[in-house]
Motif scaffolding. Structure first.
Motif, short mmCIF file in Angstrom:
data_model
loop_
_atom_site.label_atom_id
_atom_site.label_comp_id
_atom_site.label_asym_id
_atom_site.label_seq_id
_atom_site.Cartn_x
_atom_site.Cartn_y
_atom_site.Cartn_z
N PRO A 1 0.88 -1.19 0.14
CA PRO A 1 0.00 0.00 0.03
C PRO A 1 0.81 1.21 -0.08
O PRO A 1 1.81 1.38 0.53
N GLY A 2 0.71 2.17 -1.15
CA GLY A 2 1.38 3.44 -1.25
C GLY A 2 2.55 3.23 -1.57
O GLY A 2 3.47 4.27 -1.69
N LYS A 3 3.03 2.14 -2.14
CA LYS A 3 4.37 1.96 -2.59
C LYS A 3 4.27 1.63 -4.21
O LYS A 3 3.15 1.17 -4.58
N ARG A 4 5.48 1.70 -4.77
CA ARG A 4 5.26 1.38 -6.31
C ARG A 4 5.67 -0.15 -6.25
O ARG A 4 6.07 -0.86 -5.30
N GLU B 1 7.51 -6.46 6.37
CA GLU B 1 7.69 -5.82 5.28
C GLU B 1 7.40 -6.58 3.94
O GLU B 1 7.39 -5.80 2.98
N ASP B 2 7.23 -7.71 3.93
CA ASP B 2 6.92 -8.47 2.65
C ASP B 2 5.23 -8.36 2.45
O ASP B 2 4.88 -9.03 1.54
N THR B 3 4.55 -7.90 3.13
CA THR B 3 3.01 -7.57 2.89
C THR B 3 2.95 -6.91 1.90
O THR B 3 3.35 -5.65 1.66
N ALA B 4 2.00 -7.45 0.86
CA ALA B 4 2.03 -6.92 -0.46
C ALA B 4 0.88 -7.47 -1.15
O ALA B 4 0.60 -8.87 -0.94
N VAL B 5 0.39 -7.08 -2.13
CA VAL B 5 0.01 -7.83 -3.18
C VAL B 5 0.91 -8.38 -4.13
O VAL B 5 1.63 -7.71 -4.79
#
Length: 122
Positions: free
Chosen positions: A41-44, A88-92
């Motif tokens: 979220p909020g990152k590239r 910090e690995d949390t992502a889609v």
């Protein structure tokens, strides 16, 4: 045309392992370079790992030594084994396919999956 379908991610605790898979349609899977990306979220969007048709792999520094990309051409499937997961690995996470690995590296892949959420939290 190639369709990519990622497996369901999930909510896991820090330190555990999780494997994602991405099934591809089409009969020329073996000729494609495959990649895994992620976007928090909020990152590239970030390129996580790539694997060429010949099996050469490359990883982002943030996951090197913890994640492993592999492919099974008989099953038209690419995998991402994720060990020692961190918050910090949390992502889609998205898988992608292209005839040229350089297109994966430059975010110009022809085909993308729909993405799967991975959340690492205690």
């Amino acid at each position: 045309q190639v369709q990519l379908v990622e497996s369901v991610g999930g909510l896991v605790q820090p330190g555990v392992s999780l494997m994602l898979s991405c099934a591809a349609s089409g009969s020329i899977f073996s000729s494609y370079a495959m990649g895994w990306y992620r976007q928090a979220p909020g990152k590239r969007r970030e390129l996580v790992a790539t694997i060429t048709s010949g099996g050469d792999t490359n990883y982002a520094d943030s996951v090197k030594g913890r994640f492993t990309i592999s492919r099974d051409n008989a099953k038209n499937t690419v995998y991402l084994q994720m060990n020692s997961l961190k918050p910090e690995d949390t992502a889609v996470y998205y898988c992608s396919a292209d005839g040229a690995v350089v297109h994966l590296i430059t975010f110009r892949a022809d085909y993308w999956g729909q993405g799967t959420q991975v959340t690492v939290s205690s």
